[in-house]
Write a protein that holds these residues in place. Structure first.
Motif, PDB file in Angstrom:
ATOM      1  N   VAL A  44      11.854 -62.361 -72.788  1.00  0.00           N
ATOM      2  CA  VAL A  44      12.686 -63.458 -73.291  1.00  0.00           C
ATOM      3  C   VAL A  44      12.382 -63.653 -74.769  1.00  0.00           C
ATOM      4  N   GLY A  45      13.271 -64.333 -75.442  1.00  0.00           N
ATOM      5  CA  GLY A  45      13.072 -64.610 -76.858  1.00  0.00           C
ATOM      6  C   GLY A  45      14.397 -64.782 -77.564  1.00  0.00           C
ATOM      7  N   LEU A  46      14.334 -65.093 -78.859  1.00  0.00           N
ATOM      8  CA  LEU A  46      15.546 -65.272 -79.638  1.00  0.00           C
ATOM      9  C   LEU A  46      16.350 -63.977 -79.686  1.00  0.00           C
ATOM     10  N   TYR A  47      17.657 -64.107 -79.850  1.00  0.00           N
ATOM     11  CA  TYR A  47      18.503 -62.916 -79.925  1.00  0.00           C
ATOM     12  C   TYR A  47      18.240 -62.178 -81.233  1.00  0.00           C
ATOM     13  N   LEU A 101      18.023 -65.940 -76.639  1.00  0.00           N
ATOM     14  CA  LEU A 101      18.073 -67.398 -76.702  1.00  0.00           C
ATOM     15  C   LEU A 101      18.501 -67.842 -78.096  1.00  0.00           C
ATOM     16  N   GLY A 102      19.160 -68.981 -78.159  1.00  0.00           N
ATOM     17  CA  GLY A 102      19.503 -69.560 -79.451  1.00  0.00           C
ATOM     18  C   GLY A 102      20.677 -68.922 -80.150  1.00  0.00           C
ATOM     19  N   ASP A 108      25.292 -73.236 -75.975  1.00  0.00           N
ATOM     20  CA  ASP A 108      25.027 -73.807 -74.652  1.00  0.00           C
ATOM     21  C   ASP A 108      23.537 -73.729 -74.375  1.00  0.00           C
ATOM     22  N   GLU A 109      22.808 -74.778 -74.754  1.00  0.00           N
ATOM     23  CA  GLU A 109      21.364 -74.776 -74.564  1.00  0.00           C
ATOM     24  C   GLU A 109      20.992 -74.798 -73.083  1.00  0.00           C
ATOM     25  N   LYS A 110      21.832 -75.454 -72.264  1.00  0.00           N
ATOM     26  CA  LYS A 110      21.554 -75.506 -70.832  1.00  0.00           C
ATOM     27  C   LYS A 110      21.558 -74.100 -70.232  1.00  0.00           C
ATOM     28  N   HIS A 111      22.511 -73.280 -70.678  1.00  0.00           N
ATOM     29  CA  HIS A 111      22.588 -71.895 -70.211  1.00  0.00           C
ATOM     30  C   HIS A 111      21.308 -71.154 -70.588  1.00  0.00           C
ATOM     31  N   ASP A 112      20.846 -71.341 -71.839  1.00  0.00           N
ATOM     32  CA  ASP A 112      19.607 -70.703 -72.273  1.00  0.00           C
ATOM     33  C   ASP A 112      18.424 -71.126 -71.407  1.00  0.00           C
ATOM     34  N   ASN A 136       4.120 -73.180 -86.198  1.00  0.00           N
ATOM     35  CA  ASN A 136       4.771 -74.335 -85.593  1.00  0.00           C
ATOM     36  C   ASN A 136       6.234 -74.052 -85.293  1.00  0.00           C
ATOM     37  N   MET A 137       6.895 -73.319 -86.201  1.00  0.00           N
ATOM     38  CA  MET A 137       8.306 -73.020 -85.988  1.00  0.00           C
ATOM     39  C   MET A 137       8.486 -72.131 -84.759  1.00  0.00           C
ATOM     40  N   ALA A 138       7.594 -71.143 -84.622  1.00  0.00           N
ATOM     41  CA  ALA A 138       7.681 -70.254 -83.462  1.00  0.00           C
ATOM     42  C   ALA A 138       7.456 -71.033 -82.174  1.00  0.00           C
ATOM     43  N   LEU A 139       6.528 -71.996 -82.199  1.00  0.00           N
ATOM     44  CA  LEU A 139       6.264 -72.802 -81.011  1.00  0.00           C
ATOM     45  C   LEU A 139       7.413 -73.758 -80.724  1.00  0.00           C
ATOM     46  N   GLU A 140       8.083 -74.245 -81.779  1.00  0.00           N
ATOM     47  CA  GLU A 140       9.220 -75.129 -81.570  1.00  0.00           C
ATOM     48  C   GLU A 140      10.342 -74.426 -80.813  1.00  0.00           C
ATOM     49  N   ARG A 141      10.442 -73.116 -81.023  1.00  0.00           N
ATOM     50  CA  ARG A 141      11.485 -72.359 -80.326  1.00  0.00           C
ATOM     51  C   ARG A 141      11.176 -72.201 -78.841  1.00  0.00           C
ATOM     52  N   LEU A 142       9.983 -72.596 -78.456  1.00  0.00           N
ATOM     53  CA  LEU A 142       9.611 -72.562 -77.034  1.00  0.00           C
ATOM     54  C   LEU A 142       9.761 -73.944 -76.411  1.00  0.00           C
ATOM     55  N   GLN A 143      10.814 -74.674 -76.819  1.00  0.00           N
ATOM     56  CA  GLN A 143      11.031 -76.000 -76.255  1.00  0.00           C
ATOM     57  C   GLN A 143      11.255 -75.953 -74.754  1.00  0.00           C
ATOM     58  N   TYR A 144      11.640 -74.760 -74.247  1.00  0.00           N
ATOM     59  CA  TYR A 144      11.869 -74.622 -72.806  1.00  0.00           C
ATOM     60  C   TYR A 144      10.599 -74.911 -72.013  1.00  0.00           C
TER      61      TYR A 144
END
Length: 483
Positions: A44-47, A101-102, A108-112, A136-144
């Motif tokens: 998983v991860g950003l596109y 993701l993203g 559609d964040e719910k889909h992600d 911190n930015m990388a961790l913010e992307r793990l809001q899931y």
């Protein structure tokens, strides 16, 4: 199609015309054909961060999962590639490449969130892929991570107890891969490992502001949810120009340090990624994995939250019913193939015990989480019922054979009785000798099928009356007076 015939990935989780998640039937058929344990690795991860390339390396191929060379996300839903495990005999390596993701075009964040949750629930090792550094930015992307308690339940009945330890016990191992890493792995002027780099990044930051607390929450979630954590840092694999044709680059054209780290990453996954388990350590096969995907997706489609406890119950019901049916089918077919009625009861019992053992072995291979042996006991009762029916059939067939042999063997005696051949001097002796000889003939003809019903029927024949030859006790006395 077996995993050994999969030359390319197929879509496992797709979206239907209504935009709702669904399980692809072709992928489900493939998983249904995999009866051996599976090691499931999801990424998983950003596109557009190079997730698919790592999965292709794990599959032992240069291409397969779509890489893409534009800003557009290529992978939609979750794609699956099943290959024989390189180092674990009797296991299948299931690779799951997830939609990036993203993606701003998706909106559609719910889909992600559901894609992330499904990847986590289905895998035994979860790979999180990111670019640059762990900050911190990388961790913010793990809001899931902070939302997992809302989207995944361990128990069907929720309470106020802290479930962190329970999540820790059921979630997969975690691997963070950092792509295009260009820093030196040093801290306080001393070299550190990639794992130490990850653990250092997960240390809580001082302060009590809302922003710091939110960032520390993600750190705590990673530590609380994943007992096993590993990190790999990859330099840029090639020049920006060559990156556009990654699928076509040979190993000689890749950066040697990137290639070395990629090989170390693959070897770690092959040797350390565990088999997928569920419930009380129940090993998951490809068949179970396919049904698991359907159970979770159906829960999401219905608006519910996927629950591991409910999923285990549903999967146990699906697989154990099927296991009982297949074991019974084997018992029935093997018994009918192995016996020819009528048969010696002892031989029938021996065949029954042998085939019953095979049937139980089939059940044990295919059963899932039958901890209280409810379904195994149900199988035993059903087998006993079938066995008793076979015994009754064998008894009836034996009786029919007995009657047939009696009629055939004693036909001369019946004819003599009708002709009153024994109603003369010496008749009793001839009758007795004939009866003795015919009795020997009868026993000889049925000695391989003799059973209780034979004895009962033969006893009737020698009793006070015999319906087969019409001889009565009075007539026997008449013969004895005409010696």
């Amino acid at each position: 199609m077996s995993c050994r015939l999969m030359s390319a990935p197929v879509c496992l989780i797709d979206t239907d015309v209504k935009g709702m998640l669904c399980v692809n039937k072709d992928a489900k058929v493939i998983l249904d054909g995999i009866a051996e344990p599976v090691v499931v690795v999801s990424v998983v991860g950003l596109y557009r961060t190079g997730k698919s390339y790592l999965m292709n390396r794990l599959a032992g191929h240069q291409s397969g999962f779509a890489l893409g060379n534009t800003i557009e996300s290529k992978t939609k839903g979750i794609w699956m590639w099943c290959v024989p495990h390189p180092s674990k005999a009797g296991h299948t390596l299931v690779l799951l490449d997830t939609e990036g993701l993203g993606d701003v075009d998706k909106g559609d964040e719910k889909h992600d969130t559901w894609i992330f949750c499904l990847a986590l629930l289905l895998s035994s090792t979860l790979v999180y892929n990111s670019l640059g550094v762990i900050d911190n930015m990388a961790l913010e992307r793990l809001q899931y991570m902070t939302e997992l308690r809302e989207h995944i339940h361990i128990k069907a009945k929720q309470d106020n107890m802290d479930e962190s330890e329970q999540y820790l016990n059921v979630f997969p191992t975690f691997v963070w891969t950092v792509r295009d890493f260009c820093l030196e792995l040093e801290k306080d002027d001393k070299p550190i490992t990639a794992d130490q780099y990850l653990e250092g990044a997960l240390e809580p930051k001082p302060g009590d502001s809302d922003r710091i607390e939110q960032c520390n929450l993600r750190r705590r979630c990673l530590q609380n949810f994943f007992v096993t954590r590993k990190c790999f840092v990859f330099p840029r694999p090639a020049t920006p120009k060559d990156m556009k044709r990654m699928e076509k680059l040979t190993e000689a054209e890749l950066d040697p340090e990137f290639l070395q780290e990629a090989n170390v990453f693959c070897e770690y996954i092959y040797s350390s990624a565990p088999s997928k388990t569920m419930g009380a350590g129940c090993t998951v096969t490809g068949t179970v994995l396919g049904n698991m995907a359907e159970v979770y997706v159906e829960s999401i489609r219905s608006g519910s939250v996927p629950c591991l406890e409910n999923a285990v119950i549903s999967l146990a019901k699906i697989h154990n019913k099927q296991a009982v049916n297949e074991a019974l089918q084997l018992y029935g077919s093997e018994m009918l193939k192995s016996i020819q009625f009528p048969v010696d009861p002892k031989q029938l019992t021996n065949i029954h015990e042998s085939v019953k053992k095979k049937a139980i072995e089939v059940f044990m291979r295919q059963s899932f989480n039958d901890t209280d042996q409810t379904y195994q006991q149900q199988l035993a009762m059903n087998i006993q019922t079938q066995y008793e029916r076979l015994c009754e059939q064998n008894k009836e067939e034996s009786k029919n054979l007995c009657q047939s042999v009696l009629r055939c063997v004693f036909e001369p005696l019946e004819n003599s009785l009708r002709n009153k051949d024994y109603m003369k001097p010496g008749g009793h002796r001839r009758y007795r000798d004939t009866l003795t000889q015919l009795s020997r003939d009868y026993r000889s003809k049925i000695q391989t099928q003799i059973m209780k019903s034979h004895r009962e029927f033969y006893g009737i024949f020698l009793g006070s009356t015999c319906s087969v030859n019409g001889v009565t006790e009075r007539e026997k006395k008449t013969y004895s007076t005409n010696k």
